[in-house]
Design a protein around this motif. Sequence first.
Motif, PDB file in Angstrom:
ATOM      1  N   ARG A 153      -9.485   1.454   2.980  1.00 30.25           N
ATOM      2  CA  ARG A 153     -10.327   1.592   1.508  1.00 30.25           C
ATOM      3  C   ARG A 153     -10.281   2.117   0.700  1.00 30.25           C
ATOM      4  O   ARG A 153     -10.493   1.957  -0.625  1.00 30.25           O
ATOM      5  CB  ARG A 153     -11.442   1.915   2.631  1.00 30.25           C
ATOM      6  CG  ARG A 153     -12.094   1.665   3.986  1.00 30.25           C
ATOM      7  CD  ARG A 153     -13.091  -0.135   3.014  1.00 30.25           C
ATOM      8  NE  ARG A 153     -13.371  -0.414   3.171  1.00 30.25           N
ATOM      9  CZ  ARG A 153     -14.677  -1.371   3.991  1.00 30.25           C
ATOM     10  NH1 ARG A 153     -15.086  -1.046   2.738  1.00 30.25           N
ATOM     11  NH2 ARG A 153     -14.392  -1.784   4.868  1.00 30.25           N
ATOM     12  N   ILE A 154      -9.748   3.060   0.812  1.00 35.13           N
ATOM     13  CA  ILE A 154      -9.306   4.307  -0.272  1.00 35.13           C
ATOM     14  C   ILE A 154      -8.584   3.544  -1.502  1.00 35.13           C
ATOM     15  O   ILE A 154      -8.750   3.369  -2.527  1.00 35.13           O
ATOM     16  CB  ILE A 154      -8.184   5.607   0.250  1.00 35.13           C
ATOM     17  CG1 ILE A 154      -9.845   6.196   0.996  1.00 35.13           C
ATOM     18  CG2 ILE A 154      -8.169   6.606  -1.320  1.00 35.13           C
ATOM     19  CD1 ILE A 154      -9.019   7.625   1.000  1.00 35.13           C
ATOM     20  N   LEU A 155      -6.778   3.119  -0.635  1.00 34.24           N
ATOM     21  CA  LEU A 155      -6.272   2.240  -1.748  1.00 34.24           C
ATOM     22  C   LEU A 155      -7.248   1.377  -1.972  1.00 34.24           C
ATOM     23  O   LEU A 155      -6.665   0.842  -3.228  1.00 34.24           O
ATOM     24  CB  LEU A 155      -4.983   2.463  -0.863  1.00 34.24           C
ATOM     25  CG  LEU A 155      -3.904   3.204   0.107  1.00 34.24           C
ATOM     26  CD1 LEU A 155      -3.037   2.825   0.798  1.00 34.24           C
ATOM     27  CD2 LEU A 155      -3.285   3.624  -1.403  1.00 34.24           C
ATOM     28  N   ALA A 156      -7.650   0.108  -1.648  1.00 31.54           N
ATOM     29  CA  ALA A 156      -8.259  -0.890  -1.953  1.00 31.54           C
ATOM     30  C   ALA A 156      -9.373  -0.885  -3.122  1.00 31.54           C
ATOM     31  O   ALA A 156      -9.114  -1.141  -4.442  1.00 31.54           O
ATOM     32  CB  ALA A 156      -8.976  -1.573  -1.043  1.00 31.54           C
ATOM     33  N   ALA A 157      -9.779   0.759  -2.950  1.00 24.89           N
ATOM     34  CA  ALA A 157     -10.760   1.014  -3.982  1.00 24.89           C
ATOM     35  C   ALA A 157     -10.027   1.278  -5.363  1.00 24.89           C
ATOM     36  O   ALA A 157     -10.573   1.067  -6.646  1.00 24.89           O
ATOM     37  CB  ALA A 157     -11.603   2.137  -3.605  1.00 24.89           C
ATOM     38  N   LEU A 158      -8.801   1.874  -5.277  1.00 26.71           N
ATOM     39  CA  LEU A 158      -7.715   2.774  -6.319  1.00 26.71           C
ATOM     40  C   LEU A 158      -7.578   1.415  -7.045  1.00 26.71           C
ATOM     41  O   LEU A 158      -7.146   1.350  -8.412  1.00 26.71           O
ATOM     42  CB  LEU A 158      -7.569   3.537  -5.727  1.00 26.71           C
ATOM     43  CG  LEU A 158      -7.389   5.365  -5.674  1.00 26.71           C
ATOM     44  CD1 LEU A 158      -6.636   5.921  -4.661  1.00 26.71           C
ATOM     45  CD2 LEU A 158      -8.476   5.795  -6.774  1.00 26.71           C
ATOM     46  N   GLU A 159      -7.343   0.519  -6.064  1.00 31.58           N
ATOM     47  CA  GLU A 159      -6.414  -0.606  -6.670  1.00 31.58           C
ATOM     48  C   GLU A 159      -7.810  -1.406  -7.637  1.00 31.58           C
ATOM     49  O   GLU A 159      -7.239  -1.807  -8.726  1.00 31.58           O
ATOM     50  CB  GLU A 159      -6.120  -1.290  -5.839  1.00 31.58           C
ATOM     51  CG  GLU A 159      -5.320  -2.561  -6.069  1.00 31.58           C
ATOM     52  CD  GLU A 159      -4.555  -3.267  -4.575  1.00 31.58           C
ATOM     53  OE1 GLU A 159      -5.051  -5.175  -4.966  1.00 31.58           O
ATOM     54  OE2 GLU A 159      -3.794  -2.952  -3.760  1.00 31.58           O
TER      55      GLU A 159
ATOM     56  N   ASP B 204       0.567  -0.571   0.377  1.00 26.01           N
ATOM     57  CA  ASP B 204      -0.066   0.006  -0.281  1.00 26.01           C
ATOM     58  C   ASP B 204       0.648   1.352  -0.106  1.00 26.01           C
ATOM     59  O   ASP B 204       0.866   1.842  -0.426  1.00 26.01           O
ATOM     60  CB  ASP B 204      -0.703   0.014   1.169  1.00 26.01           C
ATOM     61  CG  ASP B 204      -2.197  -0.506   1.398  1.00 26.01           C
ATOM     62  OD1 ASP B 204      -2.658  -1.347  -0.520  1.00 26.01           O
ATOM     63  OD2 ASP B 204      -3.001  -1.133   2.441  1.00 26.01           O
ATOM     64  N   ILE B 205       2.183   0.679   1.097  1.00 23.79           N
ATOM     65  CA  ILE B 205       3.080   2.457   0.884  1.00 23.79           C
ATOM     66  C   ILE B 205       3.417   2.471  -0.831  1.00 23.79           C
ATOM     67  O   ILE B 205       3.639   4.058  -0.820  1.00 23.79           O
ATOM     68  CB  ILE B 205       3.960   2.397   1.907  1.00 23.79           C
ATOM     69  CG1 ILE B 205       3.101   2.545   3.232  1.00 23.79           C
ATOM     70  CG2 ILE B 205       5.323   3.285   1.979  1.00 23.79           C
ATOM     71  CD1 ILE B 205       4.587   2.130   3.659  1.00 23.79           C
TER      72      ILE B 205
END
Length: 179
Positions: free
Chosen positions: A162-168, A100-101
């Motif tokens: 959540r933000i990173l998962a949605a963007l992914e 994620d980082i």
Amino acid sequence: MERAEQEILQWAKAGEKFSTPGWEELPGIPLYMDQVIFYLKDSLGFFQREPEGSLLTSSMINNYVKNGVLPHPDKKKYGKEHLAALTVLCLLKPVLSIPDIGELRRGQDIPGVYGAFLAAHTAAVRETCRQLEEDWAAGQDPKELALKLAAEANAKRAAAQRILAALEREDQEKGKSKK
């Protein structure tokens, strides 16, 4: 409680003035790994639970390079981009996974990401320390205060994930639609 109170309030006061080194403040000459570890331990000591602790080891750096989260060093030397990336890694790894980082900076210029991170991080540290002093002065129970801070940190971590998962997922869908 006097010693603990003094230690906590001293830390909070230091945090109101603390800032992680900016891009221009990072060493202009490349450093060897042991110098990098020493530099970051000194620069980020404010965030270590115990003074003897270390936020970074040579094994960690090697793993970051091996996993593509950190660029390969140039002739075993690490420059500003490495130091900036390692600073972000050290400060965010208790909150986010290493992938994620890495995703946060993928496709971005490192000085820009580093600057945005420092601005947000410095503001968060200062606000947290200011609020800590206020809550302490108001007589809030120290354990309840620690619990509140941990709960806030957990909620913000979950939101970031959540933000990173949605963007992914969005990136994956775009990749599938191009095929």
